[in-house]
Design a protein around this motif. Structure first.
Motif, PDB file in Angstrom:
ATOM      1  N   TYR A 173      26.178 -28.674 -15.076  1.00  0.00           N
ATOM      2  CA  TYR A 173      26.440 -29.992 -14.503  1.00  0.00           C
ATOM      3  C   TYR A 173      25.501 -31.015 -15.126  1.00  0.00           C
ATOM      4  N   ALA A 174      25.974 -32.248 -15.125  1.00  0.00           N
ATOM      5  CA  ALA A 174      25.175 -33.362 -15.637  1.00  0.00           C
ATOM      6  C   ALA A 174      24.832 -34.272 -14.468  1.00  0.00           C
TER       7      ALA A 174
ATOM      8  N   GLY B 170      11.398 -45.813 -15.611  1.00  0.00           N
ATOM      9  CA  GLY B 170      12.183 -46.531 -14.613  1.00  0.00           C
ATOM     10  C   GLY B 170      13.620 -46.796 -15.028  1.00  0.00           C
ATOM     11  N   LYS B 171      14.092 -46.067 -16.027  1.00  0.00           N
ATOM     12  CA  LYS B 171      15.455 -46.240 -16.538  1.00  0.00           C
ATOM     13  C   LYS B 171      16.308 -45.034 -16.188  1.00  0.00           C
ATOM     14  N   PRO B 172      17.607 -45.248 -15.961  1.00  0.00           N
ATOM     15  CA  PRO B 172      18.509 -44.117 -15.717  1.00  0.00           C
ATOM     16  C   PRO B 172      18.636 -43.250 -16.968  1.00  0.00           C
ATOM     17  N   GLU B 173      18.642 -41.939 -16.748  1.00  0.00           N
ATOM     18  CA  GLU B 173      18.736 -40.999 -17.856  1.00  0.00           C
ATOM     19  C   GLU B 173      19.652 -39.850 -17.431  1.00  0.00           C
ATOM     20  N   ILE B 174      20.583 -39.496 -18.288  1.00  0.00           N
ATOM     21  CA  ILE B 174      21.510 -38.410 -17.984  1.00  0.00           C
ATOM     22  C   ILE B 174      20.987 -37.117 -18.594  1.00  0.00           C
ATOM     23  N   ASN B 175      20.881 -36.091 -17.746  1.00  0.00           N
ATOM     24  CA  ASN B 175      20.413 -34.768 -18.147  1.00  0.00           C
ATOM     25  C   ASN B 175      21.411 -33.729 -17.667  1.00  0.00           C
TER      26      ASN B 175
END
Length: 127
Positions: free
Chosen positions: A60-61, A69-74
Motif C-alpha cells: 500500500y501507498a 513539513g511537506k507531503p510525501e508518498i511512501n
C-alpha cells in the motif's frame, strides 16, 4: 513469481475492506510488545492506494508529512512482491488519489495530519 513485472498486480484506491490487510502489512514492518501500532500516526501516514495480486493486498501507498513539513508518498510491501516498477506504479496511483482528495495546497498539510491521526487512533482502538 517474477517480481520485475507488474502486469498481474492491480492497483486500486484504499477502501474499508482493505484496511485490515494494510494494518497487517504495517504491523509486519513495525511492532511493539503488545502488537499494537508502534510509532505514530505520522509514521503510519494516510493510506491512499493498494496493490493486490490474486485478490490479496500485497502493498500500500500512503501520504505522510516529512520532516520538511511537506507531503510525501511512501509505500510498504510484502517483501516477496516488491519491485521498483511495482512501487512506481503504486505511488503513481496514490499520487492521483492524493491530488484528487487534497486539491488545496494551503490546507493540505493540516488535513493530511488530521485524517492520518484520526484513522491511526481509530485503528489502534479497533485492533
Amino acid at each position: 513469481m517474477d517480481t520485475t513485472k507488474t502486469t498481474n498486480i492491480q492497483f486500486d484506491s484504499i477502501n474499508i475492506s482493505s484496511l485490515k490487510s494494510v494494518v497487517n502489512i504495517y504491523q509486519s514492518k513495525v511492532k511493539d510488545s503488545e502488537n499494537k501500532f508502534a510509532k505514530s500516526s505520522s509514521h503510519f501516514g494516510l493510506p491512499l492506494s493498494i496493490a493486490s495480486f490474486d485478490n490479496r493486498v500485497i502493498g500500500y501507498a500512503f501520504v505522510a508529512i516529512n520532516k520538511a513539513g511537506k507531503p510525501e508518498i511512501n509505500s510498504y510491501w510484502e517483501q516477496e512482491f516488491y519491485s521498483v516498477e511495482a512501487e512506481q506504479d503504486l505511488k503513481f496511483h496514490a499520487q492521483n488519489a492524493f491530488f484528487t482528495a487534497f486539491k488545496d495546497p494551503e490546507t493540505r498539510t493540516n488535513k493530511i495530519q488530521n485524517a492520518a491521526e484520526k484513522l491511526f487512533n481509530w485503528l489502534n482502538v479497533c485492533n
